[in-house]
Write a protein that holds these residues in place. Structure first.
Motif, short mmCIF file in Angstrom:
data_model
loop_
_atom_site.label_atom_id
_atom_site.label_comp_id
_atom_site.label_asym_id
_atom_site.label_seq_id
_atom_site.Cartn_x
_atom_site.Cartn_y
_atom_site.Cartn_z
N GLY A 45 0.77 -1.23 0.00
CA GLY A 45 0.00 0.00 0.00
C GLY A 45 0.80 1.28 0.00
O GLY A 45 0.23 2.37 -0.08
N ASP A 47 3.36 4.16 -1.53
CA ASP A 47 3.69 4.74 -2.84
C ASP A 47 5.17 5.04 -2.98
O ASP A 47 5.72 5.02 -4.08
CB ASP A 47 2.91 6.05 -3.04
CG ASP A 47 1.43 5.88 -2.82
OD1 ASP A 47 0.78 5.25 -3.66
OD2 ASP A 47 0.94 6.36 -1.78
N SER A 66 2.43 -0.85 -6.01
CA SER A 66 2.07 0.52 -5.64
C SER A 66 3.30 1.41 -5.49
O SER A 66 3.18 2.65 -5.55
CB SER A 66 1.28 0.51 -4.32
OG SER A 66 2.08 0.03 -3.25
#
Length: 301
Positions: A45, A47, A66
């Motif tokens: 999850g 970035d 991600s």
């Protein structure tokens, strides 16, 4: 945007907490050195990935699509992530150069002094109950070849000049520097000390080979706080054995930590430190601040 700092060392955590440095709410900090499996779990999850010393394998990027940006906290990111693979995936890899210029140069300077006077060897002897005072090399008036004139090399050249050494500084890119010489061999020739401050890339790997190890004065001191692969290791060990290199003071190695049977460990004319040149509180604070500035720039774009 969410970020994970994958591998905060105890030293850096202490500086962040002790100096009350900012930690954005969107940044999670993991202490220690995660395994590949741990890193995959932690990255879910996120970035952006901050990495200080952990290798980011293609398997990690496979499992964590991600991740769009890796901020490597230092220079030489290619030693920790396959840059070509990252580019093919569209993963941006950023670095944080310049944060530890003074810290690394001072460590290189300390290694040079230790080698010149045999400090580490005499310390070991005294602790073992021996009293064997030995003379050494006075550095004033000696020639030092400083290879690499980025921030660290330029600082090293400044420090060496301040104690009266004759500096011959070389870099692959011509520099407006009073000690710059255009030819690497000329910089090395008859030097009493050679200090390496170059990045590692295909053009610099093995740059200091058997032939170039013969150019400085016999018994010269080699200081390496940059990357181990700048020097041909087999040639260096041979030169240490025959006295062409009088002393090697090393902070970087082909494999870290050192494996059992490492050839440097039994040698008396080698001083070893554990890739610690950049580790000062001031440098750690600057590293964290530069990392956050890079992250905040990403957040605004």
């Amino acid at each position: 945007m969410r970020a994970l700092f994958a591998d905060c060392t105890e030293e850096l955590c202490r500086v962040i907490e002790g100096r009350r440095l900012p930690v954005p709410a969107s940044v999670s900090i993991n202490r220690g050195s995660p395994s590949e499996t741990d890193l995959i779990r932690l990255c879910a999850g996120s970035d952006v990935l901050f990495v200080e010393h952990t290798v980011v394998t293609p398997a990690v990027l496979d499992a964590c699509p991600s991740i769009r940006t890796v901020i490597f906290m230092g220079t030489g990111a290619g030693s920790y992530i396959d840059l070509d693979d990252a580019a093919r995936r569209g993963v941006c890899v950023l670095t944080t150069p310049g944060y530890g210029d003074r810290a690394v140069a001072e460590h290189a300077f300390a290694l040079m002094f230790s080698a010149a006077r045999g400090i580490a060897a005499m310390d070991r002897q005294v602790r073992a109950g021996a009293w064997l005072p030995k003379g050494g090399l006075e550095l004033r008036g000696q020639k030092i070849a400083v290879l690499g004139l980025g921030g660290i090399g330029a600082t090293m050249a400044e420090l060496a000049s301040a104690i009266g050494m004759h500096v011959a500084a070389w870099s692959r890119t011509p520099r407006e520097h009073p000690s710059f010489v255009t030819d690497l061999d000329d910089a090395l020739r008859n030097a009493a000390v050679v200090s390496l401050h170059l990045p590692l890339n295909p053009d610099t790997e093995g740059l200091i080979d058997a032939r170039r190890l013969l150019l400085p004065a016999k018994g010269f001191i080699l200081v390496n706080t940059a990357r181990a692969a700048l020097v041909n290791e087999r040639a260096l060990i041979e030169a240490l054995s025959d006295g062409q290199v009088g002393h090697a003071a090393l902070d970087v190695f082909p494999e870290e930590p050192l494996l059992p049977g490492n050839p440097y460990v039994p040698l008396e004319n080698v001083t070893l430190t554990p890739h610690a040149a950049y580790m000062t509180d001031a440098a750690y604070e600057e590293l964290w601040c530069r990392t956050l500035r890079a992250y905040e720039t990403l957040s605004r774009n």
